[in-house]
Structures are given as C-alpha cells and as structure tokens.
Scaffold this motif. Sequence first.
Motif, PDB file in Angstrom:
ATOM      1  N   TYR A  30       0.112   0.295   6.798  1.00 37.86           N
ATOM      2  CA  TYR A  30       0.697  -1.020   6.516  1.00 37.86           C
ATOM      3  C   TYR A  30       1.731  -0.931   5.389  1.00 37.86           C
ATOM      4  CZ  TYR A  30      -2.441  -3.414   9.721  1.00 37.86           C
ATOM      5  OH  TYR A  30      -3.076  -3.849  10.865  1.00 37.86           O
ATOM      6  N   GLY A  31       1.553   0.011   4.490  1.00 37.53           N
ATOM      7  CA  GLY A  31       2.568   0.233   3.465  1.00 37.53           C
ATOM      8  C   GLY A  31       3.832   0.822   4.067  1.00 37.53           C
TER       9      GLY A  31
ATOM     10  N   LYS B  43      10.764  -3.514  -7.755  1.00 37.28           N
ATOM     11  CA  LYS B  43       9.661  -4.412  -8.103  1.00 37.28           C
ATOM     12  C   LYS B  43       8.339  -4.005  -7.454  1.00 37.28           C
ATOM     13  CE  LYS B  43      12.496  -8.525  -8.946  1.00 37.28           C
ATOM     14  NZ  LYS B  43      12.554  -9.996  -8.788  1.00 37.28           N
ATOM     15  N   LEU B  44       8.372  -2.945  -6.668  1.00 35.77           N
ATOM     16  CA  LEU B  44       7.183  -2.564  -5.913  1.00 35.77           C
ATOM     17  C   LEU B  44       6.104  -1.942  -6.795  1.00 35.77           C
ATOM     18  CD1 LEU B  44       8.791  -0.962  -2.723  1.00 35.77           C
ATOM     19  CD2 LEU B  44       7.959  -3.291  -3.016  1.00 35.77           C
ATOM     20  N   ILE B  45       4.864  -2.366  -6.565  1.00 31.62           N
ATOM     21  CA  ILE B  45       3.700  -1.691  -7.135  1.00 31.62           C
ATOM     22  C   ILE B  45       2.807  -1.290  -5.968  1.00 31.62           C
ATOM     23  CG2 ILE B  45       3.791  -2.827  -9.377  1.00 31.62           C
ATOM     24  CD1 ILE B  45       1.551  -4.679  -8.475  1.00 31.62           C
ATOM     25  N   TYR B  46       2.160  -0.135  -6.089  1.00 29.57           N
ATOM     26  CA  TYR B  46       1.497   0.465  -4.943  1.00 29.57           C
ATOM     27  C   TYR B  46      -0.018   0.529  -5.132  1.00 29.57           C
ATOM     28  CZ  TYR B  46       6.240   2.020  -3.805  1.00 29.57           C
ATOM     29  OH  TYR B  46       7.587   2.062  -3.513  1.00 29.57           O
ATOM     30  N   GLY B  47      -0.739   0.150  -4.076  1.00 33.11           N
ATOM     31  CA  GLY B  47      -2.186   0.308  -4.047  1.00 33.11           C
ATOM     32  C   GLY B  47      -2.555   1.473  -3.151  1.00 33.11           C
ATOM     33  N   ASP B  48      -3.669   2.133  -3.438  1.00 37.99           N
ATOM     34  CA  ASP B  48      -4.088   3.276  -2.635  1.00 37.99           C
ATOM     35  C   ASP B  48      -4.414   2.883  -1.196  1.00 37.99           C
ATOM     36  OD1 ASP B  48      -3.730   5.166  -4.567  1.00 37.99           O
ATOM     37  OD2 ASP B  48      -5.838   5.310  -5.136  1.00 37.99           O
TER      38      ASP B  48
ATOM     39  N   ALA C 287       0.850  -1.193   0.000  1.00 41.32           N
ATOM     40  CA  ALA C 287       0.000   0.000   0.000  1.00 41.32           C
ATOM     41  C   ALA C 287       0.883   1.239   0.000  1.00 41.32           C
ATOM     42  CB  ALA C 287      -0.908  -0.013   1.222  1.00 41.32           C
ATOM     43  N   LYS C 288       0.374   2.324  -0.562  1.00 40.92           N
ATOM     44  CA  LYS C 288       1.139   3.567  -0.596  1.00 40.92           C
ATOM     45  C   LYS C 288       1.482   4.006   0.825  1.00 40.92           C
ATOM     46  CE  LYS C 288      -0.762   5.368  -4.932  1.00 40.92           C
ATOM     47  NZ  LYS C 288      -1.588   6.436  -5.560  1.00 40.92           N
TER      48      LYS C 288
END
Length: 248
Positions: free
Chosen positions: A139-140, A159-164, A132-133
């Motif tokens: 938690y991010g 490799k990180l991709i972020y969710g709102d 998470a962002k």
Amino acid sequence: MRQFILSFLLIFSQSIFAQQTTVAVAANMKDAFTEINSAFKAAGNSDIRIVYGSSGNFTAQIINGAPFHLFISADEQFPIELSKKGKTIDEGVVYAIGKLAIISKNSAGMTLSNDKTELMKAINKANKIAIAKPELAPYGKAAIEYLKAEGLWDIAKDKLIYGDNIGIATMYVVTGAADLGFTALSLAKSTEVAKETRFILVNSKLYKPIKQRMVLIKGAPREATTLYQFMQSPTAKSILQKYGYSSP
C-alpha cells in the motif's frame, strides 16, 4: 519413573508446539481477518496464533526460518518470491483485491476531494503525510505510484513519514502525528479509524492493482490448510467485501 515422566512431558510439549498453527497476516487485513477468524472458530476450528505486520518483513522472516504456516500477504510479489525460493507448497492464490484510500485527521479541518486542485491544497496544508514503507508494504508502494501519476509527488515527498506497515502509517494520522495519510480502504472504514478521520477512495487507475495473495508454507499443519480453504469460502469472501475488498 521420574525420567519416564520427564521424557513424556518433553514429547508432549514438543507435539503441542509442532501442532500450533501460526499465521502471518498483512496489517491492512487486521479488522477483516479478526472477523474471518471468529467465523472460522465458530465453524468448530481450533484457535490459531496470529501475527500482524508488513508483507516485506514477513517474507524476510520466513526466508530465515520463522515458524509461520500460512502467509496472508498484501500483494503478490512477496508470496511468489517465497515460492521461487522453495519455501511454500505452491504459488498460492489471490484471495482479494485491495483498494487505496486517503485519510485526514478530523481536527486538521481539511477538505478531501479527488479534484486535483483541492488535493493539492490539502497536501500543502498538511504538516506530515503518512505512508507505509514502499519496500515493505504494497500500500505504500501504491501510494507513491498514485502521487507520481497524479503529479503530486514533488509537493508531497518532503512531507512524507513512513510506517513499517500500513497499520502504523494509519495510526500516525489517527493520533495526529500526521494530518494526512494513505491507507487501505479496509482500515479507513474500521471503527477505530473512522472515529478520528475522514477518507476518500483514490482513483484505482493511477496505481497497479493490489492483488493480495496467500500461500501455505511447506510443512504447514492441517489447521493451516483448513484456514487457507476457509479464506476462499463464501463466508470469508462476504466478510472481505464488507471491509472494502473486491473478489479476484
């Protein structure tokens, strides 16, 4: 007469809207809060409107006047920020301590382990790693703290991709958009997520405690206060423990 009826209907509709209790709930709490809300209604309380999302986004919305009455956050920072800005009744209360977990997609064929060497292998094998962002979701932020403390940041960061929010980050792994991801233990244990993934609990000493605080917004209706109190009851605490939270 017609004017009287229209005026009455307007006043009545405004009254109903004013009494509607709307609760902003951090995404990591979705499964646990669904059960808590069912118990709340079973105790004879009215339906409430629930909105799930990131604690950071909710904070910005409340500052800008969003009509939330109770904010159930994933951390302490955002509720205390609202309190300092005069948006809440007080600083609220910590209702749970969250735990961070790593999940992997079953089909990715990874071995999850707290052994650093094995975890490095999993990170190297992963196509993408979901979190998470950190500026919006505690938690991010905890995930990044963990990666840096464990000495894994340099091999993971590209490799990180972020969710709102943590719910979106978790779904990236469930759907296969990422092979690996960081989530709340409560979500890792949920039926929907557990069908598609496996998880390990990470060392809680490697990130700051995730103290989850809730606050009542000024002007909150009685139902919001009742729910606030219910969240501190033995019934709610038992449900929270079932979903992997610790009591404060």
